[in-house]
Design a protein around this motif. Sequence first.
Motif, mmCIF file in Angstrom:
data_model
loop_
_atom_site.group_PDB
_atom_site.id
_atom_site.type_symbol
_atom_site.label_atom_id
_atom_site.label_comp_id
_atom_site.label_asym_id
_atom_site.label_seq_id
_atom_site.Cartn_x
_atom_site.Cartn_y
_atom_site.Cartn_z
ATOM 1 N N ILE A 1 4.274 70.130 29.219
ATOM 2 C CA ILE A 1 4.722 69.831 27.861
ATOM 3 C C ILE A 1 5.446 68.492 27.874
ATOM 4 O O ILE A 1 6.337 68.261 28.686
ATOM 5 C CB ILE A 1 5.651 70.943 27.317
ATOM 6 C CG1 ILE A 1 4.976 72.307 27.420
ATOM 7 C CG2 ILE A 1 6.078 70.629 25.894
ATOM 8 C CD1 ILE A 1 3.714 72.448 26.602
ATOM 9 N N ALA B 1 7.277 65.082 25.707
ATOM 10 C CA ALA B 1 7.910 64.509 24.526
ATOM 11 C C ALA B 1 7.553 63.024 24.532
ATOM 12 O O ALA B 1 7.668 62.359 25.562
ATOM 13 C CB ALA B 1 9.420 64.688 24.576
ATOM 14 N N LEU C 1 6.102 68.138 20.025
ATOM 15 C CA LEU C 1 5.837 68.178 21.460
ATOM 16 C C LEU C 1 4.329 68.175 21.694
ATOM 17 O O LEU C 1 3.559 68.567 20.829
ATOM 18 C CB LEU C 1 6.453 69.438 22.072
ATOM 19 C CG LEU C 1 7.981 69.495 22.056
ATOM 20 C CD1 LEU C 1 8.455 70.856 22.529
ATOM 21 C CD2 LEU C 1 8.578 68.398 22.905
ATOM 22 N N TYR C 2 3.945 67.745 22.887
ATOM 23 C CA TYR C 2 2.531 67.586 23.215
ATOM 24 C C TYR C 2 2.235 68.237 24.556
ATOM 25 O O TYR C 2 3.082 68.274 25.438
ATOM 26 C CB TYR C 2 2.170 66.092 23.277
ATOM 27 C CG TYR C 2 2.430 65.400 21.965
ATOM 28 C CD1 TYR C 2 1.431 65.274 21.020
ATOM 29 C CD2 TYR C 2 3.689 64.904 21.644
ATOM 30 C CE1 TYR C 2 1.670 64.668 19.795
ATOM 31 C CE2 TYR C 2 3.939 64.303 20.424
ATOM 32 C CZ TYR C 2 2.923 64.190 19.515
ATOM 33 O OH TYR C 2 3.169 63.596 18.298
ATOM 34 N N LEU D 1 8.999 67.679 29.847
ATOM 35 C CA LEU D 1 10.198 68.492 29.674
ATOM 36 C C LEU D 1 10.669 69.064 31.007
ATOM 37 O O LEU D 1 11.847 69.365 31.171
ATOM 38 C CB LEU D 1 9.949 69.629 28.683
ATOM 39 C CG LEU D 1 9.654 69.240 27.239
ATOM 40 C CD1 LEU D 1 9.651 70.473 26.352
ATOM 41 C CD2 LEU D 1 10.603 68.204 26.714
ATOM 42 N N TRP E 1 13.367 71.590 20.327
ATOM 43 C CA TRP E 1 12.281 71.821 21.278
ATOM 44 C C TRP E 1 12.119 73.306 21.582
ATOM 45 O O TRP E 1 10.998 73.820 21.639
ATOM 46 C CB TRP E 1 12.508 71.042 22.563
ATOM 47 C CG TRP E 1 12.321 69.563 22.431
ATOM 48 C CD1 TRP E 1 11.680 68.888 21.436
ATOM 49 C CD2 TRP E 1 12.783 68.571 23.341
ATOM 50 N NE1 TRP E 1 11.716 67.538 21.669
ATOM 51 C CE2 TRP E 1 12.392 67.308 22.835
ATOM 52 C CE3 TRP E 1 13.499 68.610 24.523
ATOM 53 C CZ2 TRP E 1 12.676 66.123 23.486
ATOM 54 C CZ3 TRP E 1 13.790 67.424 25.179
ATOM 55 C CH2 TRP E 1 13.374 66.186 24.650
#
Length: 143
Positions: free
Chosen positions: A5, A7, A14-15, A48, A118
Amino acid sequence: MIKQILAISGKPGLYRLISRGNKSLIVETVDDNKKRMPAFGADKVVSLGDISIYTNDDSEVSLASVFESIKANYDGKQVDLSPKKADQEEIIAFFTKVLPNYDTDRVRVSDMRKVLTWYNLLVAYGITEFEAKEEKPEAAEAE
């Protein structure tokens, strides 16, 4: 799981890392839209899993551990505190509850809001396994 995950500075949400392209990363939003796009070298991309929170005993606690603490305190559900609308005292009280020994000089309220945002995003989209499960080491292969 949380290592995948990302940022991306300047982009909301989030990606999830999908793959690596030529001089870019292919990422997908964690929301229901699943929009894919490239993240280039000029974008500030942070996993993350690489983020830590400063503590008073001159050490750092991983973001995954903080998420696990929030999950334990709120029964794995989203926190009903709005990161944007809550005042500073409410955010500090929340963060003190989940990480009592955080460094009050180096951890800003904006950082606390980001952690809360998040966490709520991840839980909303079904990502609740934050710390990597330990895998059994495989036996070394003979050469």
